[in-house]
Design a protein around this motif. Structure first.
Motif, PDB file in Angstrom:
ATOM      1  N   GLU A  11       0.829  -1.204   0.000  1.00  0.00           N
ATOM      2  CA  GLU A  11       0.000   0.000   0.000  1.00  0.00           C
ATOM      3  C   GLU A  11       0.864   1.254   0.000  1.00  0.00           C
ATOM      4  N   ARG A  12       1.932   1.243   0.807  1.00  0.00           N
ATOM      5  CA  ARG A  12       2.821   2.407   0.864  1.00  0.00           C
ATOM      6  C   ARG A  12       3.484   2.642  -0.486  1.00  0.00           C
ATOM      7  N   LEU A  13       3.959   1.569  -1.105  1.00  0.00           N
ATOM      8  CA  LEU A  13       4.627   1.695  -2.400  1.00  0.00           C
ATOM      9  C   LEU A  13       3.654   2.131  -3.495  1.00  0.00           C
ATOM     10  N   LEU A  14       2.419   1.648  -3.440  1.00  0.00           N
ATOM     11  CA  LEU A  14       1.425   2.086  -4.417  1.00  0.00           C
ATOM     12  C   LEU A  14       1.164   3.587  -4.286  1.00  0.00           C
ATOM     13  N   GLY A  15       1.084   4.063  -3.042  1.00  0.00           N
ATOM     14  CA  GLY A  15       0.895   5.499  -2.816  1.00  0.00           C
ATOM     15  C   GLY A  15       2.072   6.306  -3.325  1.00  0.00           C
ATOM     16  N   GLU A  16       3.289   5.814  -3.046  1.00  0.00           N
ATOM     17  CA  GLU A  16       4.495   6.496  -3.510  1.00  0.00           C
ATOM     18  C   GLU A  16       4.561   6.498  -5.037  1.00  0.00           C
ATOM     19  N   ASN A  17       4.203   5.377  -5.643  1.00  0.00           N
ATOM     20  CA  ASN A  17       4.200   5.276  -7.102  1.00  0.00           C
ATOM     21  C   ASN A  17       3.201   6.256  -7.709  1.00  0.00           C
ATOM     22  N   ALA A  18       2.015   6.350  -7.121  1.00  0.00           N
ATOM     23  CA  ALA A  18       1.009   7.281  -7.627  1.00  0.00           C
ATOM     24  C   ALA A  18       1.506   8.722  -7.522  1.00  0.00           C
ATOM     25  N   ALA A  19       2.169   9.050  -6.414  1.00  0.00           N
ATOM     26  CA  ALA A  19       2.699  10.410  -6.236  1.00  0.00           C
ATOM     27  C   ALA A  19       3.784  10.701  -7.268  1.00  0.00           C
ATOM     28  N   LEU A  20       4.644   9.724  -7.529  1.00  0.00           N
ATOM     29  CA  LEU A  20       5.705   9.921  -8.528  1.00  0.00           C
ATOM     30  C   LEU A  20       5.126  10.054  -9.934  1.00  0.00           C
ATOM     31  N   GLU A  21       4.112   9.255 -10.251  1.00  0.00           N
ATOM     32  CA  GLU A  21       3.483   9.370 -11.566  1.00  0.00           C
ATOM     33  C   GLU A  21       2.838  10.747 -11.729  1.00  0.00           C
ATOM     34  N   ALA A  22       2.217  11.244 -10.671  1.00  0.00           N
ATOM     35  CA  ALA A  22       1.615  12.580 -10.723  1.00  0.00           C
ATOM     36  C   ALA A  22       2.689  13.636 -10.944  1.00  0.00           C
ATOM     37  N   ARG A  23       3.828  13.473 -10.285  1.00  0.00           N
ATOM     38  CA  ARG A  23       4.937  14.436 -10.439  1.00  0.00           C
ATOM     39  C   ARG A  23       5.487  14.399 -11.861  1.00  0.00           C
ATOM     40  N   VAL A  24       5.631  13.208 -12.431  1.00  0.00           N
ATOM     41  CA  VAL A  24       6.120  13.078 -13.807  1.00  0.00           C
ATOM     42  C   VAL A  24       5.145  13.759 -14.763  1.00  0.00           C
ATOM     43  N   THR A  25       3.858  13.523 -14.562  1.00  0.00           N
ATOM     44  CA  THR A  25       2.850  14.155 -15.415  1.00  0.00           C
ATOM     45  C   THR A  25       2.927  15.671 -15.298  1.00  0.00           C
TER      46      THR A  25
END
Length: 154
Positions: A79-93
């Motif tokens: 769950e923590r990694l999924l949240g971190e991944n979502a935040a990184l994808e948002a930052r890349v976008t």
């Protein structure tokens, strides 16, 4: 008067029904846990939620500590990694959007700037290699000289 009579009847019914309810809860709680002897203590399985505890007797008191659940730890990490991944994808976008909004630089400026830094890097690398080569040659020259002197003495 009728309301008062109804309240008395309701309270009486609750009082009479309560022992049966408590008896059922006691039977359910008695069957809730399963104990297994480990030699040093007991493993306690809670049938209602599947949690396992290790119980030990110390100074006449029995203490039960929950056994860490590896599956729960993995799920929390996922769950923590999924949240971190979502935040990184948002930052890349966000960064891609900013880059697109600024527009690309002209091809000449971009290629000249890259070419310049590449040439400077190559020159610095060549200088470093020349200094290294000189240092190595001097070092091996000194080794040869010392070896020759050693051979002459023997």
């Amino acid at each position: 008067m009728l309301k008062t009579s109804f309240a008395v009847v309701a309270v009486t019914c609750l009082c009479l029904a309560s022992p049966g309810v408590f008896a059922q809860e006691d039977i359910m709680n008695r069957d809730r846990f399963v104990l297994s002897d480990t030699g040093d203590g007991w493993l306690r399985l809670d049938r209602s939620n599947g949690r396992v505890s290790l119980c030990e007797e110390t100074n006449g008191r029995v203490m039960c500590l929950p056994v860490p659940d590896a599956a729960t730890a993995y799920e929390l990490e996922i769950e923590r990694l999924l949240g971190e991944n979502a935040a990184l994808e948002a930052r890349v976008t966000e960064l891609e959007t900013k880059l697109a909004a600024n527009g690309p630089k002209s091809g000449k400026q971009q290629s000249n700037g890259s070419q310049k830094s590449l040439t400077e890097s190559e020159e610095e690398f060549d200088q470093m290699m020349n200094l290294t080569e000189k240092a190595m040659r001097r070092f091996f020259g000194m080794v040869r000289t010392l070896q020759d002197e050693f051979d002459d003495r023997t």
